[in-house]
Design a protein around this motif. Structure first.
Motif, mmCIF file in Angstrom:
data_model
loop_
_atom_site.group_PDB
_atom_site.id
_atom_site.type_symbol
_atom_site.label_atom_id
_atom_site.label_comp_id
_atom_site.label_asym_id
_atom_site.label_seq_id
_atom_site.Cartn_x
_atom_site.Cartn_y
_atom_site.Cartn_z
ATOM 1 N N PRO A 106 -27.272 -14.505 -8.606
ATOM 2 C CA PRO A 106 -26.244 -14.658 -9.266
ATOM 3 C C PRO A 106 -25.095 -15.601 -8.699
ATOM 4 O O PRO A 106 -24.874 -15.728 -7.592
ATOM 5 C CB PRO A 106 -25.468 -13.424 -9.566
ATOM 6 C CG PRO A 106 -26.769 -12.330 -9.240
ATOM 7 C CD PRO A 106 -27.538 -13.160 -8.216
ATOM 8 N N LYS A 107 -24.316 -16.494 -9.411
ATOM 9 C CA LYS A 107 -23.407 -17.412 -9.335
ATOM 10 C C LYS A 107 -22.594 -17.070 -8.241
ATOM 11 O O LYS A 107 -22.355 -17.933 -7.392
ATOM 12 C CB LYS A 107 -22.691 -17.790 -10.424
ATOM 13 C CG LYS A 107 -21.621 -19.050 -10.285
ATOM 14 C CD LYS A 107 -20.759 -19.481 -11.367
ATOM 15 C CE LYS A 107 -19.945 -20.743 -11.160
ATOM 16 N NZ LYS A 107 -19.228 -20.750 -12.558
ATOM 17 N N ASP A 108 -21.814 -15.807 -8.249
ATOM 18 C CA ASP A 108 -21.008 -15.472 -6.971
ATOM 19 C C ASP A 108 -21.660 -14.676 -5.936
ATOM 20 O O ASP A 108 -21.024 -14.036 -5.244
ATOM 21 C CB ASP A 108 -20.046 -14.437 -7.960
ATOM 22 C CG ASP A 108 -19.136 -15.073 -8.849
ATOM 23 O OD1 ASP A 108 -18.891 -16.304 -8.939
ATOM 24 O OD2 ASP A 108 -18.766 -14.637 -10.049
ATOM 25 N N HIS A 132 -28.574 -10.907 5.911
ATOM 26 C CA HIS A 132 -29.554 -12.271 6.474
ATOM 27 C C HIS A 132 -30.728 -12.464 5.392
ATOM 28 O O HIS A 132 -31.065 -13.532 5.468
ATOM 29 C CB HIS A 132 -30.396 -11.544 7.612
ATOM 30 C CG HIS A 132 -29.447 -11.301 8.798
ATOM 31 N ND1 HIS A 132 -28.974 -10.281 9.514
ATOM 32 C CD2 HIS A 132 -28.835 -12.535 9.778
ATOM 33 C CE1 HIS A 132 -28.245 -10.410 10.351
ATOM 34 N NE2 HIS A 132 -28.201 -11.522 10.691
ATOM 35 N N ALA A 133 -30.895 -11.650 4.447
ATOM 36 C CA ALA A 133 -31.783 -12.036 3.380
ATOM 37 C C ALA A 133 -31.279 -12.429 1.999
ATOM 38 O O ALA A 133 -31.761 -12.808 1.216
ATOM 39 C CB ALA A 133 -32.621 -10.616 3.130
ATOM 40 N N GLY A 134 -29.833 -12.610 2.137
ATOM 41 C CA GLY A 134 -29.020 -13.197 0.876
ATOM 42 C C GLY A 134 -29.020 -12.080 -0.117
ATOM 43 O O GLY A 134 -28.716 -12.416 -1.163
ATOM 44 N N LEU A 135 -29.168 -10.862 0.191
ATOM 45 C CA LEU A 135 -28.889 -9.659 -0.346
ATOM 46 C C LEU A 135 -27.334 -9.207 -0.823
ATOM 47 O O LEU A 135 -27.122 -8.567 -1.755
ATOM 48 C CB LEU A 135 -29.854 -8.544 -0.148
ATOM 49 C CG LEU A 135 -31.507 -8.936 -0.315
ATOM 50 C CD1 LEU A 135 -32.299 -7.503 0.068
ATOM 51 C CD2 LEU A 135 -31.862 -9.285 -1.657
ATOM 52 N N GLN A 136 -26.819 -9.389 0.234
ATOM 53 C CA GLN A 136 -25.409 -8.854 0.180
ATOM 54 C C GLN A 136 -24.589 -9.877 0.981
ATOM 55 O O GLN A 136 -25.040 -10.614 1.842
ATOM 56 C CB GLN A 136 -25.028 -7.483 1.211
ATOM 57 C CG GLN A 136 -25.811 -6.412 0.499
ATOM 58 C CD GLN A 136 -25.652 -5.222 1.034
ATOM 59 O OE1 GLN A 136 -24.750 -4.847 1.720
ATOM 60 N NE2 GLN A 136 -26.585 -4.279 0.614
ATOM 61 N N PRO A 137 -23.268 -9.931 0.804
ATOM 62 C CA PRO A 137 -22.363 -11.042 1.705
ATOM 63 C C PRO A 137 -22.363 -10.366 3.328
ATOM 64 O O PRO A 137 -22.547 -9.188 3.460
ATOM 65 C CB PRO A 137 -21.075 -10.729 1.153
ATOM 66 C CG PRO A 137 -21.288 -10.141 -0.437
ATOM 67 C CD PRO A 137 -22.509 -9.507 -0.185
ATOM 68 N N PHE A 138 -22.185 -11.400 4.167
ATOM 69 C CA PHE A 138 -22.094 -10.822 5.611
ATOM 70 C C PHE A 138 -20.857 -10.086 5.801
ATOM 71 O O PHE A 138 -19.844 -10.344 5.168
ATOM 72 C CB PHE A 138 -22.082 -12.235 6.224
ATOM 73 C CG PHE A 138 -23.527 -12.569 6.722
ATOM 74 C CD1 PHE A 138 -24.074 -12.261 8.030
ATOM 75 C CD2 PHE A 138 -24.051 -13.446 5.901
ATOM 76 C CE1 PHE A 138 -25.067 -12.633 8.317
ATOM 77 C CE2 PHE A 138 -25.178 -14.139 6.270
ATOM 78 C CZ PHE A 138 -25.712 -13.686 7.627
#
Length: 223
Positions: free
Chosen positions: A33-35, A214-220
């Motif tokens: 998603p965009k955000d 690390h997988a782009g599933l959540q923000p750091f």
């Protein structure tokens, strides 16, 4: 077996592997998603996302695809697997580097890159390491300690790895299209991730604990 059927068998095997290991499978990797965080392996065939190996989160997809088959049965078959993980902490140390296996093909240093050689003769014989000309090669020499260099030469098969766009990438050239090869690729990618984190920690560099970021599933997380 026709190329089309072989591609179907491979896709089915990857999908079943995902189901057994709690990974997200997509025939073609889409965007987030965009955000949200940036997705990995966008556009890659047979993408897996999640915890690919113990302590290693990222995404994996087919790579070096080649067209095979006759007029009515053509299909793209992968010759390699590409695994990626977001590593902004590593990118702060060495923004970009490229390590290619010399085995199996001729490696040519691009005019916009400079070769980096290490104290390990065995590593230099097996791998061709470069950084962009605008970057200091000393940073990469300092990152790859003796333990890492020794370990890297023990990996079997033809592999390439590096970092670009704040993402660690690992390319495993397939000896065969099988579940054993898929598992070996993910396990070796995970070991590379862990070794690089250990090298940074030994140098007192901040690292993020392994997780879905690390997988782009959540923000750091803010650490």
């Amino acid at each position: 077996m026709s190329a089309k059927r072989e591609a179907q068998v491979w896709a089915g095997m990857v999908r079943r592997y995902a189901d057994r290991h709690g990974l997200t499978y997509e025939p073609v990797g889409g965007i987030n998603p965009k955000d949200g965080p940036v997705a990995l392996c966008v556009g890659g065939s047979n993408r897996l996302t999640g915890q690919l190996a113990e302590g290693f989160w990222g995404a994996c997809c087919d790579a070096d695809e080649k067209e095979a088959g006759g007029l009515f049965g053509k299909a793209l078959l992968p010759a390699a697997l590409l695994a990626k993980a977001h590593m902004p902490d590593l990118a702060r140390v060495v923004p970009a580097f490229n390590v290619e296996s010399i085995e199996g093909h001729e490696v040519v240093t691009q005019r916009f890159a400079r070769r980096v050689e290490f104290e390990s003769i065995d590593f230099n014989k097996r791998f061709h390491a470069t950084v962009p000309r605008e970057y200091d090669p000393v940073k990469l020499r300092e990152l790859f300690g003796p333990g890492f260099l020794s370990w890297a030469t023990t990996m079997t098969g033809e592999i390439d790895f590096g970092i670009n766009d704040r993402q660690l990438w690992f390319l495993w050239h397939l000896r065969e299209r099988s579940e054993e090869e898929l598992k070996a690729a993910l396990e070796n990618a995970g070991q590379l991730f862990k070794r690089l984190q250990a090298e940074m920690e030994e140098s007192g560099i901040h690292t993020y604990r392994p997780g879905p970021w690390h997988a782009g599933l959540q923000p750091f997380p803010r650490e």
